[in-house]
Design an enzyme around this catalytic site. Structure first.
Site, PDB file in Angstrom:
ATOM      1  N   SER A 162       0.712  -1.129  -0.068  1.00 13.88           N
ATOM      2  CA  SER A 162       0.019   0.014  -0.031  1.00 13.88           C
ATOM      3  C   SER A 162       0.801   1.231   0.015  1.00 13.88           C
ATOM      4  O   SER A 162       0.684   2.301  -0.821  1.00 13.88           O
ATOM      5  CB  SER A 162      -1.092   0.118   1.223  1.00 13.88           C
ATOM      6  OG  SER A 162      -1.636   1.257   1.134  1.00 13.88           O
ATOM      7  N   TRP A 175       2.275   1.703  -3.572  1.00 13.15           N
ATOM      8  CA  TRP A 175       1.484   2.174  -4.434  1.00 13.15           C
ATOM      9  C   TRP A 175       1.490   3.391  -4.485  1.00 13.15           C
ATOM     10  O   TRP A 175       1.410   4.157  -5.645  1.00 13.15           O
ATOM     11  CB  TRP A 175       0.143   1.589  -3.986  1.00 13.15           C
ATOM     12  CG  TRP A 175      -1.173   1.872  -4.954  1.00 13.15           C
ATOM     13  CD1 TRP A 175      -1.502   1.213  -5.823  1.00 13.15           C
ATOM     14  CD2 TRP A 175      -1.779   3.289  -4.655  1.00 13.15           C
ATOM     15  NE1 TRP A 175      -2.440   1.880  -6.604  1.00 13.15           N
ATOM     16  CE2 TRP A 175      -2.822   3.294  -5.872  1.00 13.15           C
ATOM     17  CE3 TRP A 175      -1.699   4.069  -3.674  1.00 13.15           C
ATOM     18  CZ2 TRP A 175      -3.717   4.112  -5.868  1.00 13.15           C
ATOM     19  CZ3 TRP A 175      -2.808   5.060  -3.983  1.00 13.15           C
ATOM     20  CH2 TRP A 175      -3.883   5.263  -4.985  1.00 13.15           C
ATOM     21  N   HIS A 176       2.045   4.285  -3.273  1.00 12.51           N
ATOM     22  CA  HIS A 176       1.782   5.776  -3.517  1.00 12.51           C
ATOM     23  C   HIS A 176       2.808   6.357  -4.097  1.00 12.51           C
ATOM     24  O   HIS A 176       2.493   7.608  -4.505  1.00 12.51           O
ATOM     25  CB  HIS A 176       1.385   6.163  -1.858  1.00 12.51           C
ATOM     26  CG  HIS A 176       0.349   6.126  -1.364  1.00 12.51           C
ATOM     27  ND1 HIS A 176      -0.207   4.842  -0.688  1.00 12.51           N
ATOM     28  CD2 HIS A 176      -0.895   6.780  -1.152  1.00 12.51           C
ATOM     29  CE1 HIS A 176      -1.433   4.919  -0.132  1.00 12.51           C
ATOM     30  NE2 HIS A 176      -1.828   6.047  -0.451  1.00 12.51           N
ATOM     31  N   GLY A 177       3.641   5.643  -4.270  1.00 12.31           N
ATOM     32  CA  GLY A 177       5.069   6.051  -5.016  1.00 12.31           C
ATOM     33  C   GLY A 177       6.282   5.565  -4.813  1.00 12.31           C
ATOM     34  O   GLY A 177       6.340   4.702  -4.145  1.00 12.31           O
ATOM     35  N   PHE A 233       0.119   9.874  -7.890  1.00 11.28           N
ATOM     36  CA  PHE A 233      -0.104   8.755  -7.584  1.00 11.28           C
ATOM     37  C   PHE A 233      -0.743   7.819  -8.570  1.00 11.28           C
ATOM     38  O   PHE A 233      -0.809   6.717  -8.491  1.00 11.28           O
ATOM     39  CB  PHE A 233      -0.562   8.360  -6.001  1.00 11.28           C
ATOM     40  CG  PHE A 233      -0.075   9.352  -4.961  1.00 11.28           C
ATOM     41  CD1 PHE A 233       1.465   9.311  -4.903  1.00 11.28           C
ATOM     42  CD2 PHE A 233      -0.799   9.785  -3.705  1.00 11.28           C
ATOM     43  CE1 PHE A 233       2.113   9.878  -4.145  1.00 11.28           C
ATOM     44  CE2 PHE A 233      -0.101  10.529  -2.759  1.00 11.28           C
ATOM     45  CZ  PHE A 233       1.322  10.811  -2.898  1.00 11.28           C
TER      46      PHE A 233
END
Length: 482
Positions: free
Chosen positions: A322, A325-327, A482
């Site tokens: 997770s 996933w953001h960066g 993102f």
């Protein structure tokens, strides 16, 4: 095209008129208008990336159709993995290529070997993480036989590219949103009014709260060496409200805009800063992503079933992915790991589902215990956001080490102190409004219950006035990156 722009203020009424007045009696024409409008909306940033959405649409439409016809399990798995690899392959290239390349070079340099490779100047397509996960859910659900594939390419293209939630969610499941494109939609005045009300609240969150908090958050984080520990605490708090106002504001605008066209999107934020533990926080923050990872990754891995090691492993996997996933930055991975550490004790002691109901439901004030739990959870969340906001790991630890120094007890000093104080008061009023509206889908939903029009319009005009007074330089939404 930004929701908080003049472009969108012109775009939305034009699409609305075409949709309801020119295509009101033809469902397929309405869906076609949504597809064209969505492609115009997305192409406003960079038309070249429309090919990615088109490719993803055709790929998953075709694979979904073939999955339904195929009964041989091995062939079905090949089709499923084709969709997963192709979709995640594009996402990985655009989002993570340079990250892995740079870390590959750094690893060899650590052992004394120089590797000469060149990074690529890759532009990250806006919203690619969101629509990739949306189309993947379609294919996976067909594979699991939870969903029948659509034969209507226009409806599926509208589902993939639906402009209100295309760029930053909510990440809608095909089981929920896609059937809405099959049903005849009629204009409902009450639903449209409610949608406009939620759009207004989303704009307030973005323009008044998030954008003004960002000014001080950026000032403090970008010059953290110059400030005391007490001022850095303020910086973390400013960012805490910036990211919530920015992202939940986008979701409110997206959900409200969808309602104008007769669609219902799922709630993406359920007042997460009133959570009493971290498990509750993650049930209330970015709900569409949290539930996506739960259903398509955490549960297939075994979830919370099995022995203690499996529970620990699955918890860290879900939170680290997770975060990633953001960066493409180690700060996001540390942020995800830290949240796993927060969550794990609740899971291991079977206390992760203690707080399922709304805090102080039916009451004006929380108990002392509830207030203490909320403040502790909020503090842990704000601390974790430091890693999310920091430029790199060194910056994050430098920032934190200065907080835990003697300068923590100095008086905070900010430029333009009077304006900063006004923003702090606005944030406090915002929190108060959210508190009294926490049992609704969004904070000012209950304004619609006021019988006297003068009260409703008085509040609407007050919010519009604040948006007008406190608007500054137009800023993109944080989650666009993102």
């Amino acid at each position: 095209m930004l929701f908080n722009s003049i472009d969108f203020a012109i775009f939305l009424p034009v699409v609305f008129l075409l949709y309801w007045f020119f295509a009101n009696r033809n469902l397929k024409f309405q869906n076609f208008i949504i597809v064209v409008s969505s492609y115009v909306f997305y192409g406003w940033w960079d038309w070249r990336f429309l090919s990615l959405i088109l490719f993803s649409t055709i790929l998953d439409y075709s694979i979904g159709y073939k999955l339904n016809k195929e009964n041989h399990q091995t062939k079905r798995k090949i089709l499923l993995w084709t969709s997963i690899i192709m979709n995640l392959g594009f996402l990985g290239f655009f989002k993570y290529y340079n990250f892995f390349l740079d870390n590959f070079i750094a690893a060899f340099s650590f052992f004394g070997t120089e590797v000469n490779t060149n990074s690529l100047n890759i532009i990250l397509p806006v919203g690619i993480s969101f629509y990739t996960f949306q189309t993947l859910s379609y294919t996976i659900d067909i594979y699991k036989r939870k969903l029948e594939p659509t034969k209507d390419l226009i409806s599926f293209a509208a589902f993939v590219s639906f402009f209100p939630q295309l760029v930053a969610g909510p990440i809608e499941r095909a089981t929920h949103l896609l059937p809405q494109f099959y049903r005849k939609r009629t204009f409902e005045y009450s639903k449209a009014v409610d949608g406009m009300r939620q759009i207004l609240w989303g704009l307030f969150k973005k323009i008044v709260i998030a954008d003004n908090c960002s000014r001080y958050a950026n000032m403090i984080f970008n010059n953290s060496d110059e400030y005391s520990g007490s001022t850095l605490v303020l910086g973390a708090l400013f960012f805490t409200f910036q990211i919530y106002g920015d992202f939940s504001g986008y979701s409110d605008i997206a959900i409200g805009t969808s309602r104008l066209f007769g669609f219902n999107l799922k709630q993406n934020f359920a007042f997460p800063y009133f959570s009493r533990d971290m498990a509750e926080f993650w049930r209330r923050w970015h709900i569409s992503l949290s539930t996506w990872f739960r259903d398509y990754l955490y549960i297939p891995l075994g979830g919370s079933r099995g022995n203690t090691w499996i529970k620990i492993r699955n918890t860290f996997i879900i939170f680290i992915i997770s975060g990633f996933w953001h960066g493409a930055n180690w700060t996001f991975i540390v942020w995800g790991t830290l949240n796993a550490i927060y969550f794990l004790p609740l899971l291991l002691t079977n206390n992760n589902r203690n707080n399922l109901k709304i805090v102080a439901q039916g009451k004006s004030l929380p108990t002392i215990r509830e207030l203490s739990s909320m403040l502790l959870t909020f503090g842990l969340t704000a601390f974790a956001w430091i890693f999310f906001r920091a430029k790199n790991i060194d910056h994050a630890f430098s920032y934190i080490s200065k907080i835990f120094s003697t300068s923590l007890f100095e008086t905070p000093i900010l430029h333009e102190e009077k304006k900063a104080l006004i923003i702090i008061i606005l944030v406090m009023l915002f929190v108060l409004t959210e508190w009294f509206g926490r049992e609704e889908q969004y904070a000012i939903s209950n304004i619609g219950y006021f019988e006297k029009r003068i009260y409703r319009w008085g509040l609407y005009l007050s919010i519009c006035f604040l948006i007008f007074i406190f608007q500054g330089k137009q800023q993109e939404f944080i989650y666009f990156q993102f």
